[in-house]
Design an enzyme around this catalytic site. Structure first.
Site, PDB file in Angstrom:
ATOM      1  N   CYS A   2       0.500  -0.631   0.240  1.00 12.69           N
ATOM      2  CA  CYS A   2      -0.397  -0.275   0.064  1.00 12.69           C
ATOM      3  C   CYS A   2       0.419   1.435  -0.042  1.00 12.69           C
ATOM      4  O   CYS A   2       2.054   0.944   0.572  1.00 12.69           O
ATOM      5  CB  CYS A   2      -0.679  -0.064   1.088  1.00 12.69           C
ATOM      6  N   ARG A  27       4.883   0.292  -5.754  1.00 13.99           N
ATOM      7  CA  ARG A  27       5.016  -0.752  -4.429  1.00 13.99           C
ATOM      8  C   ARG A  27       4.185  -1.850  -4.980  1.00 13.99           C
ATOM      9  O   ARG A  27       3.932  -2.824  -4.170  1.00 13.99           O
ATOM     10  CB  ARG A  27       4.592   0.420  -3.343  1.00 13.99           C
ATOM     11  N   TRP A  74      -3.281  -2.729  -1.205  1.00  9.44           N
ATOM     12  CA  TRP A  74      -2.591  -3.624  -1.941  1.00  9.44           C
ATOM     13  C   TRP A  74      -4.041  -4.798  -1.163  1.00  9.44           C
ATOM     14  O   TRP A  74      -3.730  -4.945   0.676  1.00  9.44           O
ATOM     15  CB  TRP A  74      -1.433  -4.171  -1.745  1.00  9.44           C
ATOM     16  N   ASN A 100      -1.907   2.107   6.540  1.00  5.05           N
ATOM     17  CA  ASN A 100      -0.544   1.579   5.506  1.00  5.05           C
ATOM     18  C   ASN A 100      -0.639   0.220   6.884  1.00  5.05           C
ATOM     19  O   ASN A 100       0.007   1.162   8.351  1.00  5.05           O
ATOM     20  CB  ASN A 100       0.503   1.453   5.109  1.00  5.05           C
ATOM     21  N   GLY A 101       0.105  -1.099   6.283  1.00  8.60           N
ATOM     22  CA  GLY A 101      -0.088  -1.843   7.571  1.00  8.60           C
ATOM     23  C   GLY A 101      -0.940  -2.404   7.735  1.00  8.60           C
ATOM     24  O   GLY A 101      -2.262  -2.865   7.304  1.00  8.60           O
ATOM     25  N   GLU A 486      18.655 -17.169  -8.117  1.00  9.10           N
ATOM     26  CA  GLU A 486      18.377 -15.033  -8.342  1.00  9.10           C
ATOM     27  C   GLU A 486      17.948 -15.022  -9.658  1.00  9.10           C
ATOM     28  O   GLU A 486      16.653 -14.573 -10.179  1.00  9.10           O
ATOM     29  CB  GLU A 486      19.503 -14.647  -8.333  1.00  9.10           C
ATOM     30  N   LYS A 490      14.164 -13.574 -10.686  1.00 10.76           N
ATOM     31  CA  LYS A 490      13.379 -12.567 -11.877  1.00 10.76           C
ATOM     32  C   LYS A 490      12.180 -13.256 -13.137  1.00 10.76           C
ATOM     33  O   LYS A 490      12.112 -12.833 -13.444  1.00 10.76           O
ATOM     34  CB  LYS A 490      15.184 -12.554 -12.188  1.00 10.76           C
ATOM     35  N   GLU A 493       9.167 -13.898 -11.864  1.00 11.59           N
ATOM     36  CA  GLU A 493       8.577 -12.491 -11.649  1.00 11.59           C
ATOM     37  C   GLU A 493       7.927 -12.229 -12.367  1.00 11.59           C
ATOM     38  O   GLU A 493       7.112 -12.168 -12.656  1.00 11.59           O
ATOM     39  CB  GLU A 493       9.794 -12.091 -10.542  1.00 11.59           C
ATOM     40  N   HIS A 509      18.547 -36.562  -8.835  1.00 11.84           N
ATOM     41  CA  HIS A 509      18.132 -36.744  -7.593  1.00 11.84           C
ATOM     42  C   HIS A 509      16.785 -36.777  -7.469  1.00 11.84           C
ATOM     43  O   HIS A 509      15.887 -36.637  -6.980  1.00 11.84           O
ATOM     44  CB  HIS A 509      18.811 -36.247  -6.279  1.00 11.84           C
ATOM     45  N   LYS A 606       6.377  -3.851  -3.699  1.00 13.48           N
ATOM     46  CA  LYS A 606       7.896  -4.169  -4.000  1.00 13.48           C
ATOM     47  C   LYS A 606       8.685  -3.658  -2.941  1.00 13.48           C
ATOM     48  O   LYS A 606       9.042  -4.425  -2.319  1.00 13.48           O
ATOM     49  CB  LYS A 606       7.622  -2.210  -4.504  1.00 13.48           C
TER      50      LYS A 606
HETATM   51  C1  G6P Z   1       9.235  -8.136  -2.379  1.00 15.18           C
HETATM   52  C2  G6P Z   1      10.534  -7.654  -3.904  1.00 15.18           C
HETATM   53  C3  G6P Z   1      11.369  -8.035  -3.849  1.00 15.18           C
HETATM   54  C4  G6P Z   1      12.623  -7.890  -2.172  1.00 15.18           C
HETATM   55  C5  G6P Z   1      12.078  -8.405  -1.291  1.00 15.18           C
HETATM   56  C6  G6P Z   1      12.636  -8.001  -0.603  1.00 15.18           C
HETATM   57  O1  G6P Z   1       9.172  -9.902  -2.541  1.00 15.18           O
HETATM   58  O2  G6P Z   1       9.287  -7.748  -4.521  1.00 15.18           O
HETATM   59  O3  G6P Z   1      12.098  -7.519  -4.875  1.00 15.18           O
HETATM   60  O4  G6P Z   1      13.901  -8.472  -2.930  1.00 15.18           O
HETATM   61  O5  G6P Z   1      10.787  -7.605  -1.343  1.00 15.18           O
HETATM   62  O6  G6P Z   1      12.889  -7.060  -0.310  1.00 15.18           O
HETATM   63  P1  G6P Z   1      13.189  -5.372   0.622  1.00 15.18           P
HETATM   64  O7  G6P Z   1      13.061  -4.394   0.028  1.00 15.18           O
HETATM   65  O8  G6P Z   1      14.149  -5.965   1.929  1.00 15.18           O
HETATM   66  O9  G6P Z   1      15.023  -6.280  -0.182  1.00 15.18           O
END
Ligand code: G6P
Length: 611
Positions: A2, A27, A74, A100-101, A486, A490, A493, A509, A606
Site C-alpha cells: 500500500c 509498490r 494492496w 498502511n500496515g 536469483e 527474476k 517474477e 535426484h 515492491k
Molecule cells: C519483495 C520484492 C523483492 C525484494 C523483497 C525483499 O518481494 O518484490 O524484489 O527482493 O521484497 O525486499 P527488501 O526491500 O527487503 O530488499
C-alpha cells in the site's frame, strides 16, 4: 505494498495526490482512492484497478480542496473493491483516514464497536480505526489519537483528516514508514520519498511512536506521552530523473542499464581509488572487532536473501568467518539455540533494499533482543531497518522502482565483496597487496557490466527464439547455484514462466524426470573449481532433449547446440555478478516476449511491509 499520500497547502491538493499515487504505483496495489476536505464535507473518489481509472473518475467529477489524502491499496483484509478501498470514514463522515500496515486486533475492536451499535461498510482493519476515533473523540484529534493509538496492536502508518481542523493532516507511525515533505507554504506526506521527489527533497522522517500534526506552515511532532518532540529535517539526495523512465520502455530495463553507474557510485563511496584502500569510516568493523568476530548470521527476503547467500560464500571464503544466510520469515520464528543466548562474537546482518520489509525488520529485532550486534545493508536512508540497526552500510543504487530487484541486488552483493575483503584483510587472511589487487578487480566491474549491456540484442534474440519454452531450469554449483536461484526468481517474477533453480549435482535426484524437449536448461558456470562438473550435468540434460544455455566460462570443447553467453577475465568472486546481468536481461526480454506487465507483475509488491 500500500501507498499513502497527503497534502495541505493553499492550492488544490488533487494534482499532488494523483501524481504522488502514480509515483507509488511500483509498490504494487489493486485499488486507489483520494479524499479532500471541502466546505460541505469530504469529496471522495475511488477506483478498483489502476490509477488511470481513478484519474478518469476525477476528470469526470473534479474535486476541489486544499487538504487531502490518497492511498493505493494492496488487498489484505477483504477483496479489492470500492468499499474496501481507502480512504475510510466513521459513520458520520467527520473523519477520513488512510492506513498502511495491519491492525492485528481489529476483529476484537470491531466486535466491541458493533456491540455499541457501530455499523461497518468495509471488511478492512482500517475502517475500525476511523470508527474508533469517532467513538472516542474528545476535544481534538491529537488528544483522541493519543488515546486510540494505545488500543491498537500491529503495524501502521496513518494519515487522518478531521473536518473540525480542515487544513490539518494528523499522522502516526508504528513499524510502517512515513515521510513528511516541506514545501513552499505547504506540506506533503507520503509512505515513501519517491512520491515527493518532484516537489521537495526537504523531508522529516518521523520515528516509531511519533504523532505529527501537519498544517500548511508547520509540522509539530509529539510522543505517545503527548509531549512535543524535536525532529530535524534532512535533504534527500535522489533526484527526480532517478525515479523516471528517461526514454526506456520499462523501469526494469532502465535499472538494469544503470548498474555500471550505481556500482561505480557504491565503489567510490567505499573505496579510495587513489591508493586502493577501503575507507575505514564507512566500514562496520574496527580491526579489533574483526578479529573477535566468530560468526555472522545474515537474514533477508527475496532477492536480498540471494544477496545474503552470496555474502555467506564471500565472507567464508575470503575471511574464514562462519556465516549463515537465513530467510528472514523463517529466522524470526526459529528456535534459539544455546549459542545464540551468549552472542559474544556473533553478529547479525539484515539485508534490505527498502529497509522496510516486515520479516527482515522482525529478524533484526529478534537478533537485538538476543544481544547480538545488528548491522544492516539498506538502500534507503532513514528506513526502519537502517534506523534500528546499530550500524548501516548503504547501497548507493538510487530509487529502485521496478518490482523485480536488479540494481539493488548487484550493489548488495558488491557490499558483501567489500565487507568480505575488509574482514579478510583485518583478520590477516590477505595481504595489503592482495587487497589492492582485489579492489582493482572490483573497479573493473562497471566496464565489464557495460560490455554485457552493449550486447543485449543477443539476449533479446535468444529470448525471442525460445519464447515457446514453458519450463526453464537454472543449474549451478556453489555461488553459481545462488546466481541460479536469483535468475529463476527474476524470470518467474516478470514472465510468469515456470522456472526453478537446482544445484547442478542434485538434478539427477529427481528433477531430471521433468526434462524433455520443451525444457530450457541454463547452466551458470563461473566457478573454476567445479566447471567440469557442471558441464557434465549439461551433457546429461542434453541427452534428454533439453535446450541448453551456458552463462559463464566458455567450455574448451563446445557442447553442440548450446548457446554460450561468455564471461571472461573475471575471477570467481566477480564473475557471478556478471552472470546475473545476463540473467536479468534474459528475464526482461522473455517477459517482453510474453507481453507481461514487467514493472508491476501480478500479485507482487515492491515493499512487503506485512508478514
Ligand atoms: C519483495 C520484492 C523483492 C525484494 C523483497 C525483499 O518481494 O518484490 O524484489 O527482493 O521484497 O525486499 P527488501 O526491500 O527487503 O530488499
Amino acid at each position: 505494498m500500500c501507498g499513502i499520500v497527503g497534502f495541505t497547502g493553499k492550492t488544490s491538493c488533487c494534482e499532488f495526490l494523483l501524481k504522488g499515487l502514480s509515483a507509488l504505483e511500483y509498490r504494487g496495489y489493486d485499488s486507489a482512492g483520494i479524499a479532500a476536505v471541502q466546505a460541505d464535507g469530504f469529496a471522495v473518489r475511488k477506483a478498483v484497478g489502476r490509477i488511470d481509472q481513478l484519474r478518469e473518475e476525477v476528470e469526470k467529477n473534479p474535486i476541489s480542496g486544499v487538504c487531502g489524502i490518497g492511498h493505493t491499496r494492496w488487498a489484505t483484509h477483504g477483496k479489492p473493491s470500492l468499499e474496501n478501498c481507502h480512504p475510510h470514514f466513521d459513520i458520520d463522515r467527520r473523519i477520513a483516514l488512510v492506513h498502511n500496515g495491519i491492525i492485528e486486533n481489529y476483529a476484537e475492536l470491531k466486535a466491541q464497536l458493533m456491540e455499541k451499535g457501530v455499523s461497518f461498510v468495509s471488511e478492512t482493519d482500517t475502517e475500525v480505526v476511523a470508527q474508533l476515533l469517532a467513538v472516542h473523540y474528545e476535544n481534538d484529534m491529537k488528544t483522541t489519537l493519543l488515546k486510540v493509538l494505545g488500543m491498537l496492536k500491529g503495524s501502521f502508518a496513518l494519515v487522518i483528516l478531521d473536518r473540525c481542523a480542515p487544513d490539518t493532516l494528523y499522522c502516526a507511525r508504528s513499524h510502517s514508514p512515513l515521510v513528511i515533505g516541506v514545501g513552499q507554504g505547504c506540506h506533503y506526506v507520503a509512505s515513501d520519498v519517491c512520491a515527493l521527489l518532484e516537489y521537495t527533497r526537504n523531508v522529516y522522517l518521523p520515528e516509531d511512536g511519533d504523532i505529527a500534526v501537519v498544517t500548511p506552515g508547520s509540522t509539530v511532532f509529539y510522543g505517545l506521552d503527548g509531549k512535543e518532540r524535536k525532529r530535524v529535517n534532512v535533504t534527500i539526495s535522489w533526484d527526480t530523473s532517478a525515479a523516471q523512465k528517461n526514454g526506456f520502455d520499462h523501469f526494469m530495463l532502465k535499472e538494469i542499464c544503470e548498474q555500471p553507474q550505481v556500482i561505480a557510485d557504491t565503489l567510490a563511496h567505499y573505496i579510495d581509488s587513489a591508493d586502493y584502500t577501503i575507507r575505514r569510516e564507512h566500514m562496520p568493523f574496527t580491526p579489533e572487532q574483526a578479529k573477535q568476530l566468530k560468526e555472522l548470521t545474515i537474514a533477508a527476503c527475496g532477492t536480498a536473501y540471494h544477496a545474503g547467500c552470496m555474502g555467506k560464500a564471500l565472507i567464508e571464503q575470503f575471511a574464514g568467518v562462519r556465516t549463515d544466510a537465513c530467510v528472514a520469515s523463517e529466522y524470526r520464528y526459529q528456535t534459539v539455540v544455546e549459542q545464540e543466548r551468549n552472542p559474544e562474537g556473533h553478529v547479525f546482518l539484515a539485508v534490505s533494499q527498502s529497509g522496510e520489509t516486515a520479516d527482515t525488520l522482525a529478524a533484526l529485532r529478534k537478533a537485538k533482543q538476543l544481544g547480538m550486534r545488528a548491522l544492516a545493508f539498506s538502500n534507503v536512508i532513514g528506513a526502519s531497518i537502517a534506523r534500528e540497526a546499530d550500524t548501516v552500510m548503504y547501497t548507493l543504487a538510487g530509487p529502485e522502482i521496478a518490482v523485480a530487484s536488479t540494481k539493488a541486488y548487484l550493489t548488495q552483493v558488491l557490499l558483501f565483496e567489500i565487507l568480505a575483503l575488509d574482514l579478510a584483510h583485518l583478520r590477516g587472511k590477505i595481504s595489503d597487496e592482495e587487497l589492492k589487487d582485489a579492489l582493482k578487480t572490483l573497479m573493473s566491474l562497471p566496464r565489464q557490466i557495460q560490455s554485457i549491456l552493449n550486447q543485449r540484442a543477443i539476449v533479446e534474440d535468444f529470448a525471442r527464439a525460445n519464447r515457446a519454452c514453458h519450463d526453464i531450469f537454472f543449474i549451478g554449483r556453489l555461488m553459481d547455484y545462488t546466481t541460479s536461484l536469483e535468475s529463476a526468481l527474476k524470470l518467474k517474477e516478470v514472465s510468469y514462466l515456470h522456472s526453478e533453480a537446482y544445484p547442478a549435482g542434485e538434478l539427477k535426484h529427481g528433477t531430471i524426470a521433468l526434462i524433455d524437449e520443451r525444457t530450457l536448461v541454463a547452466a551458470i558456470a563461473t566457478q573454476p573449481q567445479i566447471l567440469e562438473k557442471t558441464l557434465s550435468n549439461m551433457q546429461e540434460v542434453k541427452a534428454r532433449g533439453a535446450y541448453l544455455l551456458l552463462i559463464g566460462t566458455p567450455p574448451q570443447t563446445p557442447i553442440e547446440g548450446c548457446t554460450v553467453w561468455p564471461i571472461e577475465d573475471a575471477p570467481w568472486y566477480t564473475a557471478p555478478l556478471l552472470a546475473t546481468v545476463y540473467a536479468q536481461l534474459f528475464a526482461y526480454y522473455t517477459a517482453r516476449q510474453h507481453g507481461c506487465d514487467i514493472d508491476k507483475p501480478r500479485n507482487l509488491a515492491k515493499s512487503v511491509t506485512v508478514e
